[in-house]
Design a protein around this motif. Structure first.
Motif, PDB file in Angstrom:
ATOM      1  N   ALA A  85    -122.002  -2.976  26.489  1.00 57.57           N
ATOM      2  CA  ALA A  85    -121.476  -1.847  25.727  1.00 57.57           C
ATOM      3  C   ALA A  85    -119.969  -1.974  25.526  1.00 57.57           C
ATOM      4  O   ALA A  85    -119.453  -1.706  24.438  1.00 57.57           O
ATOM      5  N   MET A  86    -119.259  -2.391  26.559  1.00 55.55           N
ATOM      6  CA  MET A  86    -117.804  -2.542  26.435  1.00 55.55           C
ATOM      7  C   MET A  86    -117.457  -3.670  25.457  1.00 55.55           C
ATOM      8  O   MET A  86    -116.534  -3.533  24.643  1.00 55.55           O
ATOM      9  N   ALA A  87    -118.194  -4.766  25.508  1.00 56.87           N
ATOM     10  CA  ALA A  87    -117.932  -5.868  24.571  1.00 56.87           C
ATOM     11  C   ALA A  87    -118.212  -5.425  23.135  1.00 56.87           C
ATOM     12  O   ALA A  87    -117.411  -5.683  22.227  1.00 56.87           O
ATOM     13  N   PHE A  88    -119.325  -4.735  22.939  1.00 58.43           N
ATOM     14  CA  PHE A  88    -119.662  -4.253  21.599  1.00 58.43           C
ATOM     15  C   PHE A  88    -118.633  -3.235  21.110  1.00 58.43           C
ATOM     16  O   PHE A  88    -118.227  -3.252  19.952  1.00 58.43           O
ATOM     17  N   GLY A  89    -118.175  -2.371  21.994  1.00 55.78           N
ATOM     18  CA  GLY A  89    -117.151  -1.393  21.633  1.00 55.78           C
ATOM     19  C   GLY A  89    -115.849  -2.045  21.224  1.00 55.78           C
ATOM     20  O   GLY A  89    -115.187  -1.610  20.280  1.00 55.78           O
ATOM     21  N   HIS A  90    -115.470  -3.111  21.912  1.00 52.59           N
ATOM     22  CA  HIS A  90    -114.249  -3.829  21.538  1.00 52.59           C
ATOM     23  C   HIS A  90    -114.403  -4.508  20.180  1.00 52.59           C
ATOM     24  O   HIS A  90    -113.470  -4.505  19.374  1.00 52.59           O
ATOM     25  N   VAL A  91    -115.554  -5.085  19.922  1.00 54.79           N
ATOM     26  CA  VAL A  91    -115.778  -5.735  18.621  1.00 54.79           C
ATOM     27  C   VAL A  91    -115.711  -4.705  17.498  1.00 54.79           C
ATOM     28  O   VAL A  91    -115.062  -4.928  16.463  1.00 54.79           O
ATOM     29  N   ILE A  92    -116.349  -3.565  17.689  1.00 52.07           N
ATOM     30  CA  ILE A  92    -116.299  -2.494  16.684  1.00 52.07           C
ATOM     31  C   ILE A  92    -114.865  -1.983  16.530  1.00 52.07           C
ATOM     32  O   ILE A  92    -114.384  -1.758  15.417  1.00 52.07           O
ATOM     33  N   GLY A  93    -114.160  -1.799  17.635  1.00 54.06           N
ATOM     34  CA  GLY A  93    -112.782  -1.330  17.588  1.00 54.06           C
ATOM     35  C   GLY A  93    -111.853  -2.295  16.872  1.00 54.06           C
ATOM     36  O   GLY A  93    -110.975  -1.881  16.104  1.00 54.06           O
ATOM     37  N   ILE A  94    -112.042  -3.582  17.100  1.00 56.68           N
ATOM     38  CA  ILE A  94    -111.230  -4.583  16.402  1.00 56.68           C
ATOM     39  C   ILE A  94    -111.490  -4.515  14.902  1.00 56.68           C
ATOM     40  O   ILE A  94    -110.566  -4.600  14.094  1.00 56.68           O
ATOM     41  N   GLY A  95    -112.745  -4.339  14.528  1.00 62.55           N
ATOM     42  CA  GLY A  95    -113.072  -4.199  13.106  1.00 62.55           C
ATOM     43  C   GLY A  95    -112.409  -2.974  12.493  1.00 62.55           C
ATOM     44  O   GLY A  95    -111.899  -3.020  11.372  1.00 62.55           O
ATOM     45  N   ILE A  96    -112.403  -1.871  13.228  1.00 60.61           N
ATOM     46  CA  ILE A  96    -111.771  -0.648  12.724  1.00 60.61           C
ATOM     47  C   ILE A  96    -110.268  -0.848  12.580  1.00 60.61           C
ATOM     48  O   ILE A  96    -109.671  -0.486  11.559  1.00 60.61           O
ATOM     49  N   VAL A  97    -109.634  -1.441  13.589  1.00 61.02           N
ATOM     50  CA  VAL A  97    -108.185  -1.656  13.542  1.00 61.02           C
ATOM     51  C   VAL A  97    -107.810  -2.585  12.389  1.00 61.02           C
ATOM     52  O   VAL A  97    -106.876  -2.308  11.630  1.00 61.02           O
ATOM     53  N   LEU A  98    -108.543  -3.686  12.239  1.00 57.99           N
ATOM     54  CA  LEU A  98    -108.233  -4.611  11.148  1.00 57.99           C
ATOM     55  C   LEU A  98    -108.510  -3.985   9.787  1.00 57.99           C
ATOM     56  O   LEU A  98    -107.759  -4.206   8.833  1.00 57.99           O
ATOM     57  N   GLY A  99    -109.568  -3.187   9.684  1.00 58.71           N
ATOM     58  CA  GLY A  99    -109.857  -2.516   8.422  1.00 58.71           C
ATOM     59  C   GLY A  99    -108.792  -1.499   8.062  1.00 58.71           C
ATOM     60  O   GLY A  99    -108.348  -1.429   6.913  1.00 58.71           O
ATOM     61  N   LEU A 100    -108.357  -0.711   9.043  1.00 59.13           N
ATOM     62  CA  LEU A 100    -107.295   0.265   8.785  1.00 59.13           C
ATOM     63  C   LEU A 100    -105.973  -0.420   8.444  1.00 59.13           C
ATOM     64  O   LEU A 100    -105.195   0.074   7.621  1.00 59.13           O
ATOM     65  N   THR A 101    -105.714  -1.557   9.075  1.00 64.36           N
ATOM     66  CA  THR A 101    -104.503  -2.303   8.748  1.00 64.36           C
ATOM     67  C   THR A 101    -104.582  -2.854   7.338  1.00 64.36           C
ATOM     68  O   THR A 101    -103.593  -2.836   6.595  1.00 64.36           O
ATOM     69  N   ASN A 102    -105.742  -3.322   6.960  1.00 65.21           N
ATOM     70  CA  ASN A 102    -105.931  -3.908   5.626  1.00 65.21           C
ATOM     71  C   ASN A 102    -105.716  -2.893   4.515  1.00 65.21           C
ATOM     72  O   ASN A 102    -105.181  -3.226   3.464  1.00 65.21           O
ATOM     73  N   ILE A 103    -106.116  -1.644   4.735  1.00 57.31           N
ATOM     74  CA  ILE A 103    -105.933  -0.633   3.687  1.00 57.31           C
ATOM     75  C   ILE A 103    -104.593   0.089   3.829  1.00 57.31           C
ATOM     76  O   ILE A 103    -104.302   0.992   3.048  1.00 57.31           O
ATOM     77  N   GLY A 104    -103.796  -0.288   4.825  1.00 56.96           N
ATOM     78  CA  GLY A 104    -102.455   0.265   4.959  1.00 56.96           C
ATOM     79  C   GLY A 104    -102.366   1.573   5.699  1.00 56.96           C
ATOM     80  O   GLY A 104    -101.373   2.280   5.599  1.00 56.96           O
ATOM     81  N   ARG A 105    -103.379   1.952   6.446  1.00 53.77           N
ATOM     82  CA  ARG A 105    -103.374   3.209   7.183  1.00 53.77           C
ATOM     83  C   ARG A 105    -102.867   3.062   8.610  1.00 53.77           C
ATOM     84  O   ARG A 105    -102.667   4.043   9.300  1.00 53.77           O
ATOM     85  N   LEU A 106    -102.710   1.840   9.071  1.00 55.53           N
ATOM     86  CA  LEU A 106    -102.279   1.621  10.445  1.00 55.53           C
ATOM     87  C   LEU A 106    -101.081   0.715  10.482  1.00 55.53           C
ATOM     88  O   LEU A 106    -100.973  -0.239   9.784  1.00 55.53           O
TER      89      LEU A 106
END
Length: 83
Positions: free
Chosen positions: A62-83
């Motif tokens: 669960a922790m590994a999956f959560g980190h993978v999902i979190g990395i995707g969210i962070v990179l996606g938010l960075t890509n659209i300029g929200r982070l």
């Protein structure tokens, strides 16, 4: 190599620096993944964790999956300029 491939190889995508916002996103996604593991069919297979209704392998997964999902969210938010 063709010039197009060389040009693509020299550009590096923008990645965010570590900040409390990134930490909160990763932590929240890990907690959500941990809550989702309570729905798995056999969460008690393997050594048990004290205080949690999960086994060690279910918790680590669960922790590994959560980190993978979190990395995707962070990179996606960075890509659209929200982070």
């Amino acid at each position: 190599m063709t010039p197009n491939l060389l040009a693509a190889a020299t550009t590096v995508p923008v990645t965010p620096e570590w900040s409390p916002t990134v930490a909160i996103i990763i932590s929240a996604s890990s907690v959500v993944a941990l809550l989702l593991t309570l729905r798995i069919e056999k969460p008690q297979v393997g050594p048990k964790l004290p205080g949690l209704p999960l086994s060690v392998p279910a918790f680590l997964g669960a922790m590994a999956f959560g980190h993978v999902i979190g990395i995707g969210i962070v990179l996606g938010l960075t890509n659209i300029g929200r982070l």
